[in-house]
Structure formats: structure tokens, C-alpha cells
Write a protein that holds these residues in place. Structure first.
Motif, PDB file in Angstrom:
ATOM      1  N   MET A 131       0.838  -1.170   0.000  1.00  0.00           N
ATOM      2  CA  MET A 131       0.000   0.000   0.000  1.00  0.00           C
ATOM      3  C   MET A 131       0.888   1.240   0.000  1.00  0.00           C
ATOM      4  N   THR A 132       0.399   2.269  -0.657  1.00  0.00           N
ATOM      5  CA  THR A 132       1.181   3.476  -0.822  1.00  0.00           C
ATOM      6  C   THR A 132       0.650   4.574   0.093  1.00  0.00           C
ATOM      7  N   ALA A 133       1.548   5.219   0.807  1.00  0.00           N
ATOM      8  CA  ALA A 133       1.173   6.322   1.693  1.00  0.00           C
ATOM      9  C   ALA A 133       1.348   7.646   0.962  1.00  0.00           C
ATOM     10  N   ALA A 134       0.569   8.630   1.376  1.00  0.00           N
ATOM     11  CA  ALA A 134       0.640   9.959   0.763  1.00  0.00           C
ATOM     12  C   ALA A 134       2.042  10.536   0.868  1.00  0.00           C
ATOM     13  N   THR A 135       2.751  10.221   1.930  1.00  0.00           N
ATOM     14  CA  THR A 135       4.098  10.773   2.124  1.00  0.00           C
ATOM     15  C   THR A 135       5.131  10.112   1.215  1.00  0.00           C
ATOM     16  N   ASP A 136       4.768   9.002   0.569  1.00  0.00           N
ATOM     17  CA  ASP A 136       5.704   8.290  -0.305  1.00  0.00           C
ATOM     18  C   ASP A 136       5.725   8.835  -1.724  1.00  0.00           C
ATOM     19  N   LEU A 137       4.792   9.726  -2.067  1.00  0.00           N
ATOM     20  CA  LEU A 137       4.633  10.163  -3.446  1.00  0.00           C
ATOM     21  C   LEU A 137       4.812  11.665  -3.590  1.00  0.00           C
ATOM     22  N   ALA A 138       5.276  12.057  -4.765  1.00  0.00           N
ATOM     23  CA  ALA A 138       5.362  13.461  -5.135  1.00  0.00           C
ATOM     24  C   ALA A 138       4.978  13.561  -6.603  1.00  0.00           C
ATOM     25  N   VAL A 139       4.475  14.713  -6.995  1.00  0.00           N
ATOM     26  CA  VAL A 139       4.163  14.939  -8.396  1.00  0.00           C
ATOM     27  C   VAL A 139       5.430  14.704  -9.211  1.00  0.00           C
ATOM     28  N   GLY A 140       5.293  13.939 -10.269  1.00  0.00           N
ATOM     29  CA  GLY A 140       6.429  13.606 -11.124  1.00  0.00           C
ATOM     30  C   GLY A 140       7.034  12.242 -10.839  1.00  0.00           C
ATOM     31  N   THR A 141       6.676  11.623  -9.702  1.00  0.00           N
ATOM     32  CA  THR A 141       7.159  10.276  -9.417  1.00  0.00           C
ATOM     33  C   THR A 141       6.726   9.340 -10.543  1.00  0.00           C
ATOM     34  N   VAL A 142       7.665   8.541 -11.043  1.00  0.00           N
ATOM     35  CA  VAL A 142       7.372   7.594 -12.121  1.00  0.00           C
ATOM     36  C   VAL A 142       7.676   6.189 -11.633  1.00  0.00           C
ATOM     37  N   HIS A 143       6.744   5.294 -11.888  1.00  0.00           N
ATOM     38  CA  HIS A 143       6.930   3.873 -11.574  1.00  0.00           C
ATOM     39  C   HIS A 143       6.727   3.105 -12.871  1.00  0.00           C
ATOM     40  N   GLU A 144       7.721   2.309 -13.263  1.00  0.00           N
ATOM     41  CA  GLU A 144       7.618   1.495 -14.474  1.00  0.00           C
ATOM     42  C   GLU A 144       7.725   0.033 -14.101  1.00  0.00           C
ATOM     43  N   VAL A 145       6.916  -0.782 -14.778  1.00  0.00           N
ATOM     44  CA  VAL A 145       6.957  -2.216 -14.553  1.00  0.00           C
ATOM     45  C   VAL A 145       6.586  -2.932 -15.846  1.00  0.00           C
ATOM     46  N   VAL A 146       7.339  -3.985 -16.171  1.00  0.00           N
ATOM     47  CA  VAL A 146       6.986  -4.818 -17.321  1.00  0.00           C
ATOM     48  C   VAL A 146       5.758  -5.627 -16.924  1.00  0.00           C
ATOM     49  N   VAL A 147       4.675  -5.464 -17.689  1.00  0.00           N
ATOM     50  CA  VAL A 147       3.438  -6.167 -17.373  1.00  0.00           C
ATOM     51  C   VAL A 147       3.294  -7.466 -18.149  1.00  0.00           C
ATOM     52  N   VAL A 148       4.003  -7.593 -19.255  1.00  0.00           N
ATOM     53  CA  VAL A 148       4.075  -8.873 -19.970  1.00  0.00           C
ATOM     54  C   VAL A 148       5.349  -8.874 -20.802  1.00  0.00           C
ATOM     55  N   ASP A 149       6.075  -9.959 -20.697  1.00  0.00           N
ATOM     56  CA  ASP A 149       7.299 -10.154 -21.468  1.00  0.00           C
ATOM     57  C   ASP A 149       7.013 -11.254 -22.473  1.00  0.00           C
ATOM     58  N   ASP A 150       7.056 -10.920 -23.764  1.00  0.00           N
ATOM     59  CA  ASP A 150       6.782 -11.882 -24.834  1.00  0.00           C
ATOM     60  C   ASP A 150       5.319 -12.352 -24.784  1.00  0.00           C
ATOM     61  N   LEU A 151       4.407 -11.421 -25.049  1.00  0.00           N
ATOM     62  CA  LEU A 151       2.979 -11.729 -25.098  1.00  0.00           C
ATOM     63  C   LEU A 151       2.746 -12.922 -26.018  1.00  0.00           C
ATOM     64  N   THR A 152       2.040 -13.913 -25.515  1.00  0.00           N
ATOM     65  CA  THR A 152       1.838 -15.141 -26.303  1.00  0.00           C
ATOM     66  C   THR A 152       0.434 -15.202 -26.894  1.00  0.00           C
ATOM     67  N   ARG A 153       0.316 -15.986 -27.957  1.00  0.00           N
ATOM     68  CA  ARG A 153      -1.006 -16.250 -28.538  1.00  0.00           C
ATOM     69  C   ARG A 153      -1.884 -16.956 -27.516  1.00  0.00           C
ATOM     70  N   THR A 154      -1.284 -17.788 -26.701  1.00  0.00           N
ATOM     71  CA  THR A 154      -2.049 -18.484 -25.654  1.00  0.00           C
ATOM     72  C   THR A 154      -2.686 -17.477 -24.711  1.00  0.00           C
ATOM     73  N   GLN A 155      -1.947 -16.451 -24.295  1.00  0.00           N
ATOM     74  CA  GLN A 155      -2.513 -15.424 -23.416  1.00  0.00           C
ATOM     75  C   GLN A 155      -3.668 -14.694 -24.104  1.00  0.00           C
ATOM     76  N   ILE A 156      -3.518 -14.417 -25.393  1.00  0.00           N
ATOM     77  CA  ILE A 156      -4.572 -13.735 -26.140  1.00  0.00           C
ATOM     78  C   ILE A 156      -5.817 -14.616 -26.223  1.00  0.00           C
ATOM     79  N   VAL A 157      -5.637 -15.900 -26.511  1.00  0.00           N
ATOM     80  CA  VAL A 157      -6.775 -16.825 -26.590  1.00  0.00           C
ATOM     81  C   VAL A 157      -7.412 -17.013 -25.214  1.00  0.00           C
ATOM     82  N   GLN A 158      -6.588 -17.086 -24.167  1.00  0.00           N
ATOM     83  CA  GLN A 158      -7.147 -17.198 -22.816  1.00  0.00           C
ATOM     84  C   GLN A 158      -7.992 -15.972 -22.485  1.00  0.00           C
ATOM     85  N   TYR A 159      -7.529 -14.796 -22.867  1.00  0.00           N
ATOM     86  CA  TYR A 159      -8.316 -13.594 -22.621  1.00  0.00           C
ATOM     87  C   TYR A 159      -9.630 -13.652 -23.408  1.00  0.00           C
ATOM     88  N   ALA A 160      -9.578 -14.125 -24.636  1.00  0.00           N
ATOM     89  CA  ALA A 160     -10.811 -14.257 -25.427  1.00  0.00           C
ATOM     90  C   ALA A 160     -11.809 -15.145 -24.700  1.00  0.00           C
TER      91      ALA A 160
END
Length: 143
Positions: free
Chosen positions: A1-30
């Protein structure tokens, strides 16, 4: 959980949400979404009828991955708003990265908890934005 004191305007958080998206993942979503549009599952239709290089991921799959990045960062049940636009297609083999940029931090007043506003962008490995939007989330009060 994120506290108000942990953030400032301009803070950037990046995360890889999928590495090598597969056809299987696409079909599972379908299957989960019930969206069996042939653009997402039929190679012949996607290439010969629609003129695409291959099948494409569902826009809502990409938005769902962005949503997971948000809930992982802020905590479950913390989002109060989330929306956006699909900007480009995501394809099998893509690596997608969510970039969350804090645009405002609200301290909270009275019974209103602290909150943050966020710009959300999902980009492929070439840096092309495939989704862009905004979100708001409740934060933990300062200790």
C-alpha cells in the motif's frame, strides 16, 4: 500500500506487465472475456481479410495489464477511477511496460482519505504507446 508521504508529483513507476505476449494469453483472454473477434484468434482472417501482420491482442487485455500495475502499486481496492484510450495494437511477442506518473497528490480533508492522480501509459519494446489513460487511487494517511 502506498502512503501519501511516499509520493510526489512527477514520481514515475515502471513495470513490465508482460514479457513476450503469447497467442495463448490472447486466446485465454478471449475465453474469459467472451470476445472471439477473429482479429484476435484467426490468423487467416487477421492477415488476409484485415491486412494485419498477425492476430492482435485485445485492447481490454492491455488495459487489464495496466490495471494490474496500478493495483500492485497502490493496493487492491484503492482505485477510484481508471480509464483510457487504445492508441496502437499489441501483437504476439510484444513486451509491454506500464509507466505510471503521479500528476497530483491530494492530502485528504475531513473524512476524505489522501489520494493521487496518475497518468498511465503502456508502451511496447519500441517505445510506442499502445494504451494511455488516467487513474486515481486512495492512499494511506501519513503515519
Amino acid at each position: 500500500m502506498t502512503a501519501a508521504t511516499d509520493l510526489a508529483v512527477g514520481t514515475v513507476h515502471e513495470v513490465v506487465v508482460v514479457d513476450d505476449l503469447t497467442r495463448t494469453q490472447i486466446v485465454q483472454y478471449a475465453g474469459v472475456s467472451g470476445d472471439f473477434n477473429p482479429l484476435h484468434s484467426d490468423e487467416v482472417y487477421a492477415t488476409q481479410v484485415a491486412g494485419n501482420p498477425t492476430v492482435m491482442a485485445h485492447g481490454m487485455l492491455v488495459m487489464g495489464l495496466a490495471g494490474k500495475a496500478l493495483t500492485d502499486y497502490f493496493g487492491d481496492g484503492r482505485l477510484t477511477q481508471f480509464g483510457g484510450r487504445f492508441k496502437a495494437s499489441a501483437w504476439p511477442g510484444d513486451t509491454l511496460t506500464a509507466r505510471l506518473t503521479i500528476t497530483a497528490v491530494h492530502p485528504g480533508e475531513g473524512s476524505d482519505p489522501p489520494s493521487a492522480d496518475v497518468d498511465v501509459e503502456v508502451v511496447n519494446a519500441d517505445g510506442v504507446a499502445v494504451f494511455g489513460g488516467t487513474a486515481s487511487a486512495q492512499l494511506d494517511p501519513p503515519a
